[in-house]
Design an enzyme around this catalytic site. Structure first.
Site, PDB file in Angstrom:
ATOM      1  N   ASP A  23      44.954  35.619  59.397  1.00  0.00           N
ATOM      2  CA  ASP A  23      43.956  35.592  60.428  1.00  0.00           C
ATOM      3  C   ASP A  23      43.977  36.739  61.699  1.00  0.00           C
ATOM      4  O   ASP A  23      44.918  37.236  61.741  1.00  0.00           O
ATOM      5  CB  ASP A  23      44.293  34.202  61.240  1.00  0.00           C
ATOM      6  CG  ASP A  23      43.104  33.623  62.205  1.00  0.00           C
ATOM      7  OD1 ASP A  23      42.164  34.131  61.824  1.00  0.00           O
ATOM      8  OD2 ASP A  23      43.659  32.956  62.934  1.00  0.00           O
ATOM      9  N   ARG A  27      38.676  38.964  65.476  1.00  0.00           N
ATOM     10  CA  ARG A  27      39.129  39.561  66.767  1.00  0.00           C
ATOM     11  C   ARG A  27      39.495  40.946  66.979  1.00  0.00           C
ATOM     12  O   ARG A  27      39.264  41.374  68.029  1.00  0.00           O
ATOM     13  CB  ARG A  27      40.098  38.549  67.297  1.00  0.00           C
ATOM     14  CG  ARG A  27      39.514  37.180  67.775  1.00  0.00           C
ATOM     15  CD  ARG A  27      40.848  36.085  67.952  1.00  0.00           C
ATOM     16  NE  ARG A  27      41.157  35.597  66.703  1.00  0.00           N
ATOM     17  CZ  ARG A  27      42.347  34.803  66.374  1.00  0.00           C
ATOM     18  NH1 ARG A  27      43.000  34.613  67.386  1.00  0.00           N
ATOM     19  NH2 ARG A  27      42.591  34.229  65.396  1.00  0.00           N
ATOM     20  N   HIS A  40      37.477  43.005  58.580  1.00  0.00           N
ATOM     21  CA  HIS A  40      37.607  42.512  57.352  1.00  0.00           C
ATOM     22  C   HIS A  40      37.958  43.585  56.326  1.00  0.00           C
ATOM     23  O   HIS A  40      38.818  43.418  55.525  1.00  0.00           O
ATOM     24  CB  HIS A  40      36.329  41.680  56.749  1.00  0.00           C
ATOM     25  CG  HIS A  40      36.105  40.341  57.694  1.00  0.00           C
ATOM     26  ND1 HIS A  40      37.308  39.232  57.789  1.00  0.00           N
ATOM     27  CD2 HIS A  40      35.296  39.778  58.005  1.00  0.00           C
ATOM     28  CE1 HIS A  40      36.788  38.408  58.496  1.00  0.00           C
ATOM     29  NE2 HIS A  40      35.614  38.484  58.819  1.00  0.00           N
ATOM     30  N   TRP A  72      32.279  28.966  55.171  1.00  0.00           N
ATOM     31  CA  TRP A  72      30.908  28.874  54.950  1.00  0.00           C
ATOM     32  C   TRP A  72      30.125  28.753  55.996  1.00  0.00           C
ATOM     33  O   TRP A  72      28.948  28.863  56.079  1.00  0.00           O
ATOM     34  CB  TRP A  72      30.489  27.890  53.714  1.00  0.00           C
ATOM     35  CG  TRP A  72      31.162  28.011  52.467  1.00  0.00           C
ATOM     36  CD1 TRP A  72      32.262  27.500  51.732  1.00  0.00           C
ATOM     37  CD2 TRP A  72      30.735  29.072  51.526  1.00  0.00           C
ATOM     38  NE1 TRP A  72      32.228  27.958  50.642  1.00  0.00           N
ATOM     39  CE2 TRP A  72      31.596  29.032  50.111  1.00  0.00           C
ATOM     40  CE3 TRP A  72      29.666  30.128  51.434  1.00  0.00           C
ATOM     41  CZ2 TRP A  72      31.443  29.682  48.952  1.00  0.00           C
ATOM     42  CZ3 TRP A  72      29.529  31.064  50.306  1.00  0.00           C
ATOM     43  CH2 TRP A  72      30.537  30.885  49.238  1.00  0.00           C
ATOM     44  N   ARG A  74      30.324  30.366  58.995  1.00  0.00           N
ATOM     45  CA  ARG A  74      30.309  31.533  59.460  1.00  0.00           C
ATOM     46  C   ARG A  74      28.864  31.899  59.237  1.00  0.00           C
ATOM     47  O   ARG A  74      27.992  31.455  58.566  1.00  0.00           O
ATOM     48  CB  ARG A  74      31.241  32.490  58.744  1.00  0.00           C
ATOM     49  CG  ARG A  74      32.708  32.088  59.490  1.00  0.00           C
ATOM     50  CD  ARG A  74      33.750  32.993  59.207  1.00  0.00           C
ATOM     51  NE  ARG A  74      35.042  32.525  59.558  1.00  0.00           N
ATOM     52  CZ  ARG A  74      35.938  33.336  59.411  1.00  0.00           C
ATOM     53  NH1 ARG A  74      36.032  34.643  59.083  1.00  0.00           N
ATOM     54  NH2 ARG A  74      37.427  33.016  59.812  1.00  0.00           N
ATOM     55  N   LEU A 134      54.939  41.337  40.237  1.00  0.00           N
ATOM     56  CA  LEU A 134      54.546  40.571  41.494  1.00  0.00           C
ATOM     57  C   LEU A 134      53.352  39.471  40.856  1.00  0.00           C
ATOM     58  O   LEU A 134      52.474  40.068  40.401  1.00  0.00           O
ATOM     59  CB  LEU A 134      54.149  41.470  42.646  1.00  0.00           C
ATOM     60  CG  LEU A 134      53.421  40.555  43.880  1.00  0.00           C
ATOM     61  CD1 LEU A 134      54.722  39.872  44.610  1.00  0.00           C
ATOM     62  CD2 LEU A 134      52.732  41.734  44.665  1.00  0.00           C
TER      63      LEU A 134
END
Length: 246
Positions: A23, A27, A40, A72, A74, A134
């Protein structure tokens, strides 16, 4: 359930599966006067660093929350930009992930995703299926409630066909019907950006996970901070409903 440190790396005991709510990308960008998509893209770069560092920290399973069923809502520009970013990540990282022994898979409802993105997802899952260093799981169009509803629908259909006795339904059957059927439950869930909510992420699977909330925005979340969180986790006593010392 996950347990122990199979890597022998000296990482905190018991941390096998870490899940992260990534998150703060928007911002991070807004604070710098940049479009949210820049944040992003920066966040995608951070994913690469965390994925690369995870095995050396003793993490065998890493699950990241990339796009929720609520995202969705956004703007169309941001959603389309995110979908393009996901596709580019898969295309550009496929060779490296395969070479570094990373198995990549996805959870969530794929039916609403673009056909090209679905093909890319299926392709990299098949290409990396044999990798074991991984296990990277990416949640796209994922929501815990949506996942549970889809699982209940499958079980109800099985019962309607006479394949399942409703009286015999137990937690194991539910667990085996979820998107994460062959993935161990997370030991630790981390959320960045200072928010202290779970946002519909792994509601069933994280029933006994430890949580860590950090004010760091995702683009600034470093492998060093992840290592520090794992060290703090090592000092916690997980009793799973039992009594201390029992």
């Amino acid at each position: 359930m996950a347990s122990g440190d199979p890597s022998g790396s000296g990482a905190p005991k018991g941390v096998e599966h870490v899940a992260i709510i990534m998150d703060g990308n928007g911002r991070w960008a807004t604070a710098r006067g940049w479009p949210r998509l820049v944040g992003h893209r920066k966040g995608a770069e951070r994913v690469k660093q965390i994925v690369r560092a995870a095995p050396d920290l003793g993490i065998r399973w890493l699950t990241i929350y990339a796009f929720s069923t609520e995202n969705w809502k956004r703007s169309t520009e941001e959603v389309l930009g995110l979908m393009t970013l996901f596709a580019r990540y898969i295309e550009r990282e496929a060779d490296r992930l395969s070479a570094e022994g990373v198995r990549m898979r996805f959870i969530g409802d794929r039916s609403r995703l673009d056909a090209k993105l679905q093909r890319l997802m299926a392709g990299i899952e098949a290409r990396t299926a044999a990798n074991t260093r991984l296990n990277l799981t990416v949640a796209i169009n994922y929501g815990g409630r949506n996942e549970l509803a889809r699982a209940m629908r499958v079980l109800a259909e099985r019962a309607a066909r006479g394949e399942l006795d409703p009286a015999a339904l137990d937690e194991g059957m539910v667990d085996a019907t979820l998107d994460t059927a062959d993935i161990p439950d997370p030991d630790l869930v981390i959320r960045t950006s200072g928010e202290t909510r779970v946002s519909n992420f792994l509601l069933w699977q994280a029933a006994y996970a430890e949580y860590e909330f950090t004010p760091t925005l995702w683009p600034d979340f470093s492998p060093a901070e992840l290592a520090a969180i794992l060290e703090r986790f090592d000092g916690r006593e997980r009793r799973f409903g039992g009594v201390r010392g029992a």
